[in-house]
Design a protein around this motif. Structure first.
Motif, PDB file in Angstrom:
ATOM      1  N   LYS A   1       3.689   0.047   8.815  1.00  0.00           N
ATOM      2  CA  LYS A   1       2.352  -0.537   8.966  1.00  0.00           C
ATOM      3  C   LYS A   1       2.062  -1.570   7.874  1.00  0.00           C
ATOM      4  O   LYS A   1       1.541  -2.653   8.136  1.00  0.00           O
ATOM      5  CB  LYS A   1       1.300   0.567   8.922  1.00  0.00           C
ATOM      6  N   ARG A   2       2.414  -1.241   6.626  1.00  0.00           N
ATOM      7  CA  ARG A   2       2.119  -2.139   5.523  1.00  0.00           C
ATOM      8  C   ARG A   2       2.955  -3.407   5.583  1.00  0.00           C
ATOM      9  O   ARG A   2       2.455  -4.511   5.326  1.00  0.00           O
ATOM     10  CB  ARG A   2       2.356  -1.412   4.192  1.00  0.00           C
TER      11      ARG A   2
ATOM     12  N   ALA B   1       1.852  -5.692   8.408  1.00  0.00           N
ATOM     13  CA  ALA B   1       0.614  -6.389   8.055  1.00  0.00           C
ATOM     14  C   ALA B   1       0.911  -7.585   7.149  1.00  0.00           C
ATOM     15  O   ALA B   1       0.231  -8.620   7.215  1.00  0.00           O
ATOM     16  CB  ALA B   1      -0.342  -5.435   7.342  1.00  0.00           C
TER      17      ALA B   1
END
Length: 403
Positions: free
Chosen positions: A397-398, A401
């Protein structure tokens, strides 16, 4: 875009692809091996080869961490299989681990589901809150949210120590003081510990993020404040053990806990969305992260376990510390743009693949291959897919992003 930025983007994209594949592999491994077809729920232990250990007792820690893992994977991968396993874990928690007379969750059951140890560890109550909140997020099951809120109230009512502040380590089944409060045999016997406070903070963060209300905010702010005030130490290393009146009994540095707490504190501050807390905790997060980066790496290329005061570091890092290092270093990179943190996460990932079995389709080993230590079970009271599974989800997810 600078060359350094382009290089970071390429590294982030590559690592994101690998950890997503690893998340799927971990889900397959645990989905195939963890369920117990005879007694229901999940096996209490899988040995070093992944085989069930007959009649192994069942730990609330393993059950709640499995509940969290399958719930998180159900959301992250949109997996019906993971959702079904999450329902299985929640049902077993509800039917066997909940104390119907006194409240809270038991510590240990037999393989057939009978209570062996009914004590109430604050750490265990916290993981039940954490897991039930995640299950509610994945399924929308109102009963899970109701249970998470009730367990949080019990922590606040039973474990908060009003004279000096902070949360107690353990109580009896009926919520009375007990002599031996240790979480495990290797822990020191003190009434207030960093580890329990860290996971209360983590649980409260998750509940407030999933279903915020005035009570969850108040509890999270209290947990975060006491953690920062009492355990963040000099901003480089955590303090680990305290007497009731906060007399410090810490004797070592725990690099894995330092980097884990760094990103969990920041996550708690973000959930509160309080500018004062964010400013204060940003500095602590960065300080802990740099200390872990500069002091915690060992000659093998991984994160050392701990260093006793006045002694030398234990180079044989456990799997969970490596997993938390991955998330903590990527979090620090996001906060500082210092490329050394992303490089450290890449190094840890290579080390995990070379030493712990990451990327092989198997569950990770407790120690790296070069540690030359006896093999330890793949699943049990203290071994589960929570640290490594969460690291894969967080990193993907990081990094997505960013790119």
């Amino acid at each position: 875009m600078s060359l350094a930025a382009r290089t970071a983007d390429i590294a982030a994209s590559s690592l994101s692809t690998e950890v997503r594949a690893e998340a799927k592999a971990l889900l397959r491994w645990w989905a195939e091996r963890a369920p117990d077809p005879v007694h229901g729920g999940f096996h209490g232990e899988l040995d070093a080869t992944g085989r069930p250990v007959a009649d192994a007792p069942r730990s609330i820690i393993l059950n709640t961490r499995l509940l969290w893992f399958f719930s998180a994977m159900a959301s992250y991968l949109t997996s019906d299989e993971a959702a079904a396993l999450a329902r299985r874990a929640f049902g077993y928690l509800r039917d066997h681990f909940l104390d119907p007379n006194h409240g809270g969750v038991y510590w240990l059951l037999s393989a057939s589901g009978q209570v062996i140890d009914a004590r109430k560890q604050g750490y265990a109550q916290a993981f039940a809150v954490y897991a039930c909140a995640e299950y509610y997020r994945a399924t929308g099951d109102a009963a899970a949210l109701e249970l998470a809120r009730r367990l949080q109230r019990e922590i606040e009512d039973r474990f908060w120590e009003p004279t000096y502040g902070g949360y107690l380590e353990a109580l009896s089944q009926g919520w009375h003081p007990i002599d031996d409060q240790r979480l495990s045999d290797k822990d020191a016997d003190w009434p207030k510990t960093m580890n329990t406070h860290l996971h209360i903070l983590e649980a409260y963060t998750n509940l407030h993020r999933v279903a915020p209300d005035a009570a969850s905010r108040k509890a999270l702010l209290r947990a975060l404040t006491v953690f920062v005030d009492r355990f963040a130490g000099d901003g480089q290393h955590l303090r680990l053990f305290f007497e009731m009146d906060w007399t410090d009994q810490t004797t070592a540095i725990s690099y894995g806990h330092d980097i884990e707490a760094a990103w969990l504190m920041w996550e708690g501050a973000e959930a509160l969305d309080d500018p004062v807390q964010l400013e204060r905790i940003r500095a602590l997060t960065i300080g802990l992260s740099y200390a872990a980066l500069d002091q915690g790496f060992n000659s093998r290329g991984g994160l050392s376990y701990e260093r006793p005061f006045g002694g030398t570091s234990d180079p044989d890092g456990e799997w969970w510390g490596q997993a938390e290092g991955l998330v903590g270093f990527v979090n620090a990179w996001q906060l500082t743009s210092d490329g050394r943190f992303l490089e450290a996460a890449e190094q840890l990932w290579r080390y995990l693949k070379a030493q712990y079995g990451a990327g092989s389709g198997d569950e990770w080993t407790w120690y790296g291959a070069d540690a030359a230590r006896p093999p330890v079970y793949k699943a049990g009271v203290w071994k589960c897919p929570y640290h490594n599974g969460r690291a894969m989800i967080e990193l993907d997810k990081r990094l997505k992003a960013h790119t």
